[in-house]
Scaffold this motif. Structure first.
Motif, short mmCIF file in Angstrom:
data_model
loop_
_atom_site.label_atom_id
_atom_site.label_comp_id
_atom_site.label_asym_id
_atom_site.label_seq_id
_atom_site.Cartn_x
_atom_site.Cartn_y
_atom_site.Cartn_z
N ILE A 9 0.84 -1.20 0.00
CA ILE A 9 0.00 0.00 0.00
C ILE A 9 0.87 1.25 0.00
O ILE A 9 0.63 2.20 -0.76
N GLY A 10 1.89 1.27 0.86
CA GLY A 10 2.79 2.41 0.90
C GLY A 10 3.49 2.63 -0.42
O GLY A 10 3.64 3.77 -0.89
N GLY A 11 3.92 1.53 -1.06
CA GLY A 11 4.60 1.64 -2.35
C GLY A 11 3.71 2.25 -3.42
O GLY A 11 4.17 3.05 -4.24
N MET A 12 2.43 1.91 -3.40
CA MET A 12 1.51 2.45 -4.40
C MET A 12 1.16 3.92 -4.17
O MET A 12 0.63 4.58 -5.06
N MET A 13 1.49 4.44 -2.99
CA MET A 13 1.20 5.83 -2.69
C MET A 13 2.38 6.76 -2.95
O MET A 13 2.29 7.96 -2.72
N LEU A 14 3.48 6.21 -3.43
CA LEU A 14 4.63 7.02 -3.80
C LEU A 14 4.37 7.71 -5.14
O LEU A 14 3.49 7.29 -5.90
N PRO A 15 5.09 8.78 -5.45
CA PRO A 15 4.73 9.63 -6.59
C PRO A 15 4.55 8.91 -7.92
O PRO A 15 3.53 9.08 -8.59
N LEU A 16 5.53 8.09 -8.34
CA LEU A 16 5.44 7.49 -9.67
C LEU A 16 4.24 6.55 -9.81
O LEU A 16 3.43 6.73 -10.73
N PRO A 17 4.08 5.53 -8.96
CA PRO A 17 2.92 4.65 -9.14
C PRO A 17 1.59 5.37 -8.94
O PRO A 17 0.62 5.09 -9.65
N LEU A 18 1.55 6.32 -7.99
CA LEU A 18 0.30 7.04 -7.75
C LEU A 18 -0.09 7.90 -8.95
O LEU A 18 -1.25 7.89 -9.39
N LEU A 19 0.87 8.62 -9.50
CA LEU A 19 0.56 9.49 -10.64
C LEU A 19 0.28 8.68 -11.90
O LEU A 19 -0.55 9.07 -12.73
N LEU A 20 0.95 7.55 -12.09
CA LEU A 20 0.62 6.67 -13.21
C LEU A 20 -0.80 6.14 -13.08
O LEU A 20 -1.52 6.00 -14.08
N LEU A 21 -1.20 5.86 -11.84
CA LEU A 21 -2.57 5.41 -11.59
C LEU A 21 -3.57 6.51 -11.93
O LEU A 21 -4.61 6.25 -12.57
N VAL A 22 -3.26 7.75 -11.53
CA VAL A 22 -4.15 8.89 -11.85
C VAL A 22 -4.26 9.08 -13.36
O VAL A 22 -5.36 9.23 -13.91
N ILE A 23 -3.12 9.07 -14.04
CA ILE A 23 -3.13 9.24 -15.50
C ILE A 23 -3.85 8.07 -16.16
O ILE A 23 -4.63 8.26 -17.11
N LEU A 28 -8.62 5.82 -19.13
CA LEU A 28 -9.79 4.95 -19.16
C LEU A 28 -11.08 5.77 -19.28
O LEU A 28 -12.00 5.39 -20.03
N LEU A 29 -11.14 6.87 -18.55
CA LEU A 29 -12.34 7.72 -18.61
C LEU A 29 -12.51 8.34 -20.00
O LEU A 29 -13.63 8.43 -20.52
N VAL A 30 -11.40 8.76 -20.60
CA VAL A 30 -11.48 9.38 -21.93
C VAL A 30 -11.91 8.36 -22.98
O VAL A 30 -12.74 8.65 -23.86
N TRP A 31 -11.38 7.15 -22.91
CA TRP A 31 -11.61 6.17 -23.96
C TRP A 31 -12.88 5.34 -23.75
O TRP A 31 -13.49 4.88 -24.72
N PHE A 32 -13.27 5.13 -22.50
CA PHE A 32 -14.34 4.15 -22.26
C PHE A 32 -15.51 4.70 -21.45
O PHE A 32 -16.30 3.92 -20.91
N SER A 33 -15.64 6.01 -21.33
CA SER A 33 -16.77 6.56 -20.59
C SER A 33 -17.20 7.89 -21.22
O SER A 33 -16.55 8.40 -22.13
N ARG A 34 -18.28 8.42 -20.70
CA ARG A 34 -18.75 9.72 -21.18
C ARG A 34 -18.17 10.86 -20.35
O ARG A 34 -18.48 12.02 -20.60
N PHE A 42 -7.81 14.47 -15.08
CA PHE A 42 -6.92 13.51 -14.42
C PHE A 42 -5.58 13.43 -15.16
O PHE A 42 -4.51 13.45 -14.53
N ILE A 43 -5.64 13.32 -16.47
CA ILE A 43 -4.41 13.21 -17.25
C ILE A 43 -3.56 14.47 -17.11
O ILE A 43 -2.34 14.40 -16.90
N THR A 44 -4.20 15.63 -17.18
CA THR A 44 -3.48 16.90 -17.09
C THR A 44 -2.83 17.07 -15.72
O THR A 44 -1.65 17.42 -15.61
N LEU A 45 -3.60 16.83 -14.66
CA LEU A 45 -3.07 16.99 -13.30
C LEU A 45 -1.95 15.98 -13.02
O LEU A 45 -0.93 16.33 -12.41
N GLY A 46 -2.13 14.74 -13.47
CA GLY A 46 -1.09 13.73 -13.27
C GLY A 46 0.19 14.08 -13.99
O GLY A 46 1.28 13.97 -13.44
N TRP A 47 0.06 14.53 -15.25
CA TRP A 47 1.24 14.91 -16.03
C TRP A 47 1.95 16.10 -15.41
O TRP A 47 3.18 16.12 -15.30
N LEU A 48 1.18 17.11 -14.98
CA LEU A 48 1.78 18.31 -14.40
C LEU A 48 2.51 17.99 -13.10
O LEU A 48 3.63 18.46 -12.87
N ALA A 49 1.89 17.18 -12.25
CA ALA A 49 2.54 16.80 -10.99
C ALA A 49 3.81 16.01 -11.25
O ALA A 49 4.84 16.22 -10.60
#
Length: 259
Positions: A9-23, A28-34, A42-49
């Motif tokens: 859990i701690g490892g997934m909350m570190l910057p790289l895995p967390l931001l990759l999860l956000v992006i 997924l939202l862009v391609w498979f949802s309305r 999400f993509i913009t904030l993840g990329w900027l961070a």
């Protein structure tokens, strides 16, 4: 089980895995949802961070206050023990011995040997248990590397049961009692480590190693170009922040509600 779960859990909350999860969620939202706008956000904030945390001025400005709490040890007080806390490692006997100490571990060992030489007659204490899928403990690998650098085995003590800093503090207390000692660990980790050691009744002398936040000169492009090196510095900030939160939730001694 709890220890392993904490690491995942701690490892997934570190910057790289967390931001990759956000992006990834944004993709997924862009391609498979309305929810196109939410996904793009999400993509913009993840990329900027990710960009900001990979820049040296940002990463080191976050790390510097943590590392600067304790200065490099140049004191004249003589001690009987120099305790070097365990860190990342592996064990491959085909490698050069020092190659088995990963990331923060080798600078800790180097500083520990420097301080051991500055305290004639002292013992060098290595801590840390056996990692999953390994057969040699962190402490034993540290001892073997130190031996390869000229430290006699008779001057080395290994404490190879502790799995984390809290357990290392208890093991050191049991091994050396109230004898004066220098506590060597990464500069970013030392403030949290001191809390654990002081809570068990010890008074270690803080000896930071592996300082990362840079104040000295750098080439202009090194400050301007994103790099995994600087992202690693941001990772250290997040790791220690999560560690302090966990420390606070458990109480400094690991008992809920303990002050």
């Amino acid at each position: 089980m709890l220890f392993t779960l904490k690491k995942y859990i701690g490892g997934m909350m570190l910057p790289l895995p967390l931001l990759l999860l956000v992006i990834g969620c944004g993709v997924l939202l862009v391609w498979f949802s309305r929810f196109q706008k939410t996904g793009k956000s999400f993509i913009t904030l993840g990329w900027l961070a990710l960009l900001l945390l990979s820049l040296q001025p940002v990463a080191d400005s976050l790390l510097r206050p943590i590392e600067n709490k304790y200065a490099t040890w140049h004191g004249s007080e003589q001690v009987k023990y120099v305790v070097v806390l365990g860190g990342g490692y592996t064990w491959n006997p085909q490698w050069a011995p020092s190659s088995n100490l990963i990331n923060n571990s080798l600078p800790r060992l180097n500083e520990g040997i420097r301080l051991w030489r500055a305290n004639p007659g002292s013992k060098l204490v290595f801590t840390g248990g056996v990692a999953v899928s390994n057969t040699v403990s962190t402490a034993e690998v540290g001892a073997r590397v130190a031996e390869s650098l000229g430290v006699p085995r008779s001057d080395i003590i290994t404490l190879d049961q502790p799995r984390d800093t809290e357990e290392e503090a208890a093991a050191v207390k049991a091994a050396i009692g109230d004898a004066p000692f220098l506590l060597v660990t990464s500069a970013s980790h030392l403030p949290r480590a001191m809390i654990f050691f002081e809570h068990v009744g010890l008074q270690p002398l803080p000896a930071p190693a592996n300082q990362l936040a840079i104040d000295s000169a750098l080439n202009p492009w090194e400050r301007a170009i994103p790099s995994p090196v600087w992202l690693g510095h941001s990772d250290r900030v997040a790791y220690e922040l999560l560690g302090r939160v966990w420390q606070w939730l458990k109480g400094a001694s690991g008992k809920p509600g303990d002050e």
